[in-house]
Design an enzyme around this catalytic site. Structure first.
Site, PDB file in Angstrom:
ATOM      1  N   GLY A  92      69.676  23.424  22.003  1.00 38.54           N
ATOM      2  CA  GLY A  92      68.758  22.420  21.494  1.00 38.54           C
ATOM      3  C   GLY A  92      67.898  22.978  20.376  1.00 38.54           C
ATOM      4  O   GLY A  92      68.151  24.070  19.846  1.00 38.54           O
ATOM      5  N   SER A  93      66.833  22.246  20.014  1.00 41.05           N
ATOM      6  CA  SER A  93      66.014  22.637  18.866  1.00 41.05           C
ATOM      7  C   SER A  93      65.325  23.977  19.081  1.00 41.05           C
ATOM      8  O   SER A  93      65.315  24.832  18.177  1.00 41.05           O
ATOM      9  CB  SER A  93      64.975  21.551  18.572  1.00 41.05           C
ATOM     10  OG  SER A  93      64.151  21.325  19.704  1.00 41.05           O
ATOM     11  N   SER A 107      66.159  26.428  21.249  1.00 43.52           N
ATOM     12  CA  SER A 107      67.171  27.487  21.320  1.00 43.52           C
ATOM     13  C   SER A 107      67.733  27.801  19.939  1.00 43.52           C
ATOM     14  O   SER A 107      67.983  28.967  19.604  1.00 43.52           O
ATOM     15  CB  SER A 107      68.299  27.070  22.269  1.00 43.52           C
ATOM     16  OG  SER A 107      67.809  26.879  23.576  1.00 43.52           O
ATOM     17  N   ARG A 152      53.071  20.583  27.299  1.00 44.11           N
ATOM     18  CA  ARG A 152      52.222  19.393  27.418  1.00 44.11           C
ATOM     19  C   ARG A 152      53.045  18.169  27.792  1.00 44.11           C
ATOM     20  O   ARG A 152      54.215  18.051  27.421  1.00 44.11           O
ATOM     21  CB  ARG A 152      51.418  19.135  26.143  1.00 44.11           C
ATOM     22  CG  ARG A 152      52.193  18.497  25.002  1.00 44.11           C
ATOM     23  CD  ARG A 152      51.281  18.188  23.825  1.00 44.11           C
ATOM     24  NE  ARG A 152      50.673  19.401  23.299  1.00 44.11           N
ATOM     25  CZ  ARG A 152      49.376  19.678  23.388  1.00 44.11           C
ATOM     26  NH1 ARG A 152      48.536  18.830  23.954  1.00 44.11           N
ATOM     27  NH2 ARG A 152      48.909  20.807  22.897  1.00 44.11           N
ATOM     28  N   GLN A 167      55.953  23.515  14.808  1.00 45.51           N
ATOM     29  CA  GLN A 167      57.054  22.871  15.509  1.00 45.51           C
ATOM     30  C   GLN A 167      56.624  21.578  16.192  1.00 45.51           C
ATOM     31  O   GLN A 167      57.434  20.681  16.421  1.00 45.51           O
ATOM     32  CB  GLN A 167      57.651  23.824  16.546  1.00 45.51           C
ATOM     33  CG  GLN A 167      58.985  23.332  17.103  1.00 45.51           C
ATOM     34  CD  GLN A 167      59.598  24.332  18.064  1.00 45.51           C
ATOM     35  OE1 GLN A 167      58.966  25.321  18.419  1.00 45.51           O
ATOM     36  NE2 GLN A 167      60.819  24.081  18.473  1.00 45.51           N
ATOM     37  N   GLU A 191      50.898  26.403  14.932  1.00 46.33           N
ATOM     38  CA  GLU A 191      52.374  26.315  14.904  1.00 46.33           C
ATOM     39  C   GLU A 191      52.795  24.935  14.413  1.00 46.33           C
ATOM     40  O   GLU A 191      52.166  23.924  14.712  1.00 46.33           O
ATOM     41  CB  GLU A 191      52.953  26.642  16.283  1.00 46.33           C
ATOM     42  CG  GLU A 191      52.513  25.710  17.410  1.00 46.33           C
ATOM     43  CD  GLU A 191      53.498  24.594  17.675  1.00 46.33           C
ATOM     44  OE1 GLU A 191      54.590  24.603  17.086  1.00 46.33           O
ATOM     45  OE2 GLU A 191      53.157  23.705  18.457  1.00 46.33           O
ATOM     46  N   CYS A 250      57.221  21.806  25.949  1.00 47.33           N
ATOM     47  CA  CYS A 250      57.257  22.847  26.969  1.00 47.33           C
ATOM     48  C   CYS A 250      55.878  23.154  27.529  1.00 47.33           C
ATOM     49  O   CYS A 250      55.767  23.814  28.568  1.00 47.33           O
ATOM     50  CB  CYS A 250      57.901  24.123  26.432  1.00 47.33           C
ATOM     51  SG  CYS A 250      57.007  24.856  25.044  1.00 47.33           S
ATOM     52  N   GLY A 283      71.318  27.720  25.802  1.00 45.55           N
ATOM     53  CA  GLY A 283      70.894  26.420  25.301  1.00 45.55           C
ATOM     54  C   GLY A 283      71.204  26.300  23.824  1.00 45.55           C
ATOM     55  O   GLY A 283      71.312  27.313  23.118  1.00 45.55           O
TER      56      GLY A 283
END
Length: 453
Positions: free
Chosen positions: A194-195, A197, A52, A116, A114, A50, A192
């Protein structure tokens, strides 16, 4: 090593440019195929999140590689090259390795530390493997980046500095209150499945929301997420969470009930407009909190002008993160990254000379075989024991003569600037370049078979 990365991120470009340059999920495979079809690149991988977009490649020409990768990023992202050029960054060889390792550790994230990003790097490698565009270099690089990221999180306290983008966004919505106190008893809508959401839904449930609706274009995926959240042992099981899956067509109706909305889909256009939010708030006296984690954005930025709506999006998160404090352990992570970059470079340089060393030993073995055959012709009366003893002696002599030079040349080749030792070895022993190349291809095939499940 001829690793090149061309990209842009929240650190180099405004969110408006990132939004226009964002890659649709279906565009990533085509981008990779076009990258390896271009003359300078033999391997390619794309890291798209989201905040890069980066294209990694093994290239044989630096300037041509930069030009080609930049053009491909613009073409597949939908932004004009002249628009992207001022914001693109380029890293090459060890600097490219350093950049990816820093990214894997969360040092280059919008929210420092982070974790993730590790899942996103893993996904980038998986896509490149599925598209058959990741060869030995990029497989080694991305797998090592994952190990470096895990090492940083396990050996330092960077997790104390870092948090997920979801938590950071919810903290911005909560203002001075803690997320748990702010979210308790609220009704939430997550758009959403996805991962990102899913992480948002899980975070909200653990924070104590009383009600959750999950909207997704594929309702089955929303239902699966609701099931995970509410099943025995799930984060919402003990609290008596009321959760349901709804189709995307029900989003506007759900707005009238929701206190907080989080959206992160892969849609190319807006999924929630300002008019819909204004209509939902028309008959309400309370406010609506909205968190948009999508790139390109899901929620109309015009909502910022609606008085009863509080919208936090990637742009406002980028502004907020600039003032976020960094943990003291960040310096330790930087040290880990520097050490790992040096080790990776040494390993790659040592691997570069291995085919030459193998070709040299193969040539020596062929010479021994030829001389033993010549000896058999000149001394046909040798018995098997004598022949075996002579053969073993000649082989020992050759092995001893080659041992010290080959060990030393590997050590020298692993040092910075050591790539030329392979060329010197080939020249000194007049090795056939085709033989060396054949060994390299065999190594690559063996590596590919090792990666095949």
């Amino acid at each position: 090593m001829s690793l090149l990365v061309v990209g842009l991120s929240h650190r180099s470009a405004p969110v408006s440019v990132l939004e226009r340059a964002a890659l649709a999920p279906e565009a990533r495979g085509k981008l990779l195929q076009d990258a390896v079809s271009a003359e300078p690149a033999t391997e390619a991988a794309v890291l798209s999140t989201c905040n890069r977009i980066e294209l990694y490649a093994d290239v044989d020409k630096f300037h041509a590689g930069v030009a080609e990768l930049s053009t491909l990023l613009a073409r597949h992202g939908g932004a004009a090259l002249e628009e992207l050029t001022p914001y693109l960054y380029v890293h090459y060889e060890d600097r490219a390795v350093h950049h990816l390792f820093s990214v894997a550790c969360g040092l280059d994230s919008m929210v420092i530390g982070e974790g993730q990003i590790l899942g996103q790097i893993k996904d980038a490698l998986a896509v490149a493997q599925e598209q058959h565009t990741a060869g030995r270099l990029l497989n080694d690089l991305f797998q090592q980046a994952l190990r470096v990221g895990k090492r940083a999180h396990s050996e330092t306290g960077i997790d104390k500095a870092g948090q997920s983008l979801v938590t950071f966004g919810l903290e911005q919505l909560a203002g001075g209150a803690g997320v748990d106190a702010w979210a308790e008893g609220k009704r939430a809508l997550v758009i959403g499945a996805g991962s990102m959401s899913s992480l948002a839904a899980t975070t909200l449930v653990r924070a104590g929301v009383a009600e959750l609706a999950v909207a997704n274009r594929t309702v089955e995926r929303a239902e699966r997420l609701v099931q995970i959240l509410t099943e025995p042992g799930g984060p919402g099981a003990a609290s008596g969470l009321r959760a349901r899956a709804v189709p995307m067509t029900a989003v506007e109706a759900e707005l009238a009930r929701a206190d907080v909305v989080v959206s992160c889909t892969g849609a190319a256009g807006l999924v929630l407009g300002a008019d819909a939010v204004a209509a939902a708030l028309a008959d309400r006296t309370d406010s609506l909190a909205l968190l948009d984690l999508a790139m390109p954005r899901d929620i109309d930025a015009a909502i910022h002008r609606i008085e009863a709506a509080h919208l936090v999006d990637i742009e406002s998160l980028a502004d907020a993160s600039a003032d976020a404090p960094m943990a003291a352990d960040v310096d330790k992570v930087r040290g880990i990254v520097s050490d790992e970059v040096a080790a990776f470079g040494a390993a790659q340089r040592a691997a570069h000379i291995t085919p030459t060393v193998v070709a040299l030993r193969t040539m020596a073995a062929d010479v021994v075989t030829g001389e033993i055959a010549r000896l058999d012709g000149r001394l046909p009366d040798l018995d098997d024991k004598q022949r075996a003893e002579i053969t073993q002696t000649v082989r020992r002599v050759v092995d001893k003569l080659l041992h010290a030079p080959t060990v030393r040349v590997k050590q020298l080749a692993s040092e910075p600037g050591g790539a030329g030792y392979a060329d010197a070895l080939r020249e000194l022993f007049d090795l056939d370049p085709q033989t060396v190349a054949a060994v390299s291809r065999a190594d690559t095939r063996d590596a590919a078979r090792e990666r095949t499940p």
